[in-house]
Design a protein around this motif. Structure first.
Motif, short mmCIF file in Angstrom:
data_model
loop_
_atom_site.label_atom_id
_atom_site.label_comp_id
_atom_site.label_asym_id
_atom_site.label_seq_id
_atom_site.Cartn_x
_atom_site.Cartn_y
_atom_site.Cartn_z
N TRP A 27 53.68 -0.36 40.23
CA TRP A 27 52.23 -0.76 41.08
C TRP A 27 51.47 1.28 40.95
CZ3 TRP A 27 53.95 -2.42 46.38
CH2 TRP A 27 54.35 -3.51 46.78
N VAL A 28 52.42 2.11 40.94
CA VAL A 28 52.10 3.69 41.07
C VAL A 28 50.81 3.70 39.58
CG1 VAL A 28 52.55 5.89 39.80
CG2 VAL A 28 53.49 4.56 42.11
N PHE A 29 51.65 3.00 38.55
CA PHE A 29 51.25 3.25 37.09
C PHE A 29 49.94 2.22 36.60
CE2 PHE A 29 55.14 5.69 36.93
CZ PHE A 29 55.01 6.72 35.94
N GLY A 30 49.83 0.81 37.42
CA GLY A 30 49.14 0.15 36.98
C GLY A 30 49.44 -0.91 35.92
N ILE A 31 50.61 -1.00 36.11
CA ILE A 31 51.77 -2.31 35.12
C ILE A 31 51.31 -3.36 36.23
CG2 ILE A 31 53.35 -2.22 34.58
CD1 ILE A 31 54.24 0.03 33.85
N HIS A 75 51.49 7.35 44.48
CA HIS A 75 52.65 7.54 44.33
C HIS A 75 52.95 7.85 46.13
CE1 HIS A 75 57.04 8.37 44.55
NE2 HIS A 75 56.84 8.06 43.60
N ALA A 76 52.13 9.15 46.30
CA ALA A 76 52.77 9.56 47.80
C ALA A 76 51.98 8.28 48.71
CB ALA A 76 51.94 10.62 48.10
N ARG A 77 51.42 8.08 48.90
CA ARG A 77 50.52 6.64 49.00
C ARG A 77 50.96 5.09 49.05
NH1 ARG A 77 47.80 2.23 48.03
NH2 ARG A 77 47.02 3.04 45.77
N ILE A 78 51.55 4.94 48.04
CA ILE A 78 52.65 3.81 48.28
C ILE A 78 53.90 4.00 48.71
CG2 ILE A 78 54.27 2.12 46.49
CD1 ILE A 78 51.03 2.30 44.67
N TYR A 79 54.92 4.79 48.67
CA TYR A 79 56.06 5.26 49.27
C TYR A 79 56.19 5.57 50.68
CZ TYR A 79 58.50 4.96 45.20
OH TYR A 79 59.61 4.11 43.94
N THR A 80 55.12 6.72 51.30
CA THR A 80 54.31 7.02 52.48
C THR A 80 54.60 5.74 53.23
OG1 THR A 80 53.79 9.07 51.87
CG2 THR A 80 53.65 8.21 53.98
N ALA A 81 53.97 4.23 52.24
CA ALA A 81 53.55 3.42 53.41
C ALA A 81 55.01 2.24 53.54
CB ALA A 81 52.73 2.71 52.67
N ALA A 82 56.55 2.51 52.43
CA ALA A 82 57.10 2.07 51.97
C ALA A 82 58.14 2.48 52.72
CB ALA A 82 57.49 2.17 50.36
N VAL A 83 57.93 3.83 53.30
CA VAL A 83 59.38 4.65 53.69
C VAL A 83 58.53 4.29 55.53
CG1 VAL A 83 60.20 7.05 54.65
CG2 VAL A 83 59.66 6.45 52.20
N THR A 84 57.75 4.37 55.47
CA THR A 84 57.03 4.14 56.90
C THR A 84 57.61 2.02 57.48
OG1 THR A 84 54.87 5.31 57.17
CG2 THR A 84 55.25 3.89 58.66
N HIS A 85 57.29 1.61 56.54
CA HIS A 85 57.70 0.68 56.63
C HIS A 85 59.38 0.03 57.01
CE1 HIS A 85 57.56 -3.58 57.10
NE2 HIS A 85 58.22 -4.10 56.47
N ALA A 86 59.53 0.46 56.14
CA ALA A 86 61.60 0.56 56.53
C ALA A 86 62.14 0.69 57.54
CB ALA A 86 61.85 1.05 55.07
N ARG A 87 60.90 2.51 57.57
CA ARG A 87 61.76 2.77 59.42
C ARG A 87 61.42 2.13 59.86
NH1 ARG A 87 62.58 9.25 58.58
NH2 ARG A 87 63.20 9.31 56.32
#
Length: 99
Positions: A27-31, A75-87
């Motif tokens: 997602w980060v790289f637009g692949i 990257h920060a937006r995607i991973y911050t959302a993922a970590v927040t959701h996971a926690r």
């Protein structure tokens, strides 16, 4: 024999797995578009995605700090959302004696 398929990033019991991170990096790289969960993908499809993501990281030495500002922000937006959701769903990044 039935071919094994991936359950989708949104359906993983453990939200912060290497496969989920490959998808997030895609997602980060637009692949892949951020709406693509890879649900139903074969292992071969995930492996091919891994190769594309690895190639996309190479110019940056696989380091977030070397990403250009637009990719670093994504990257920060995607991973911050993922970590927040996971926690929020019980994930604890701390290793214990069994890890």
């Amino acid at each position: 024999m039935k071919q094994k398929v991936y359950e989708g990033i949104q359906n993983q019991a453990q939200p912060m797995t290497p496969t989920a991170n490959i998808i997030r990096d895609a997602w980060v790289f637009g692949i892949l578009p951020e709406t693509e969960t890879c649900e139903g993908w074969t292992i071969q499809g995930i492996d091919a995605l891994y190769d594309k993501v690895t190639a996309a990281w190479e110019p940056y030495g696989h380091l977030v700090s070397r990403l250009p500002p637009d990719l670093r922000e994504r990257h920060a937006r995607i991973y911050t959302a993922a970590v927040t959701h996971a926690r929020a769903n019980g994930w604890n990044p701390e290793l214990d004696d069994t890890d």
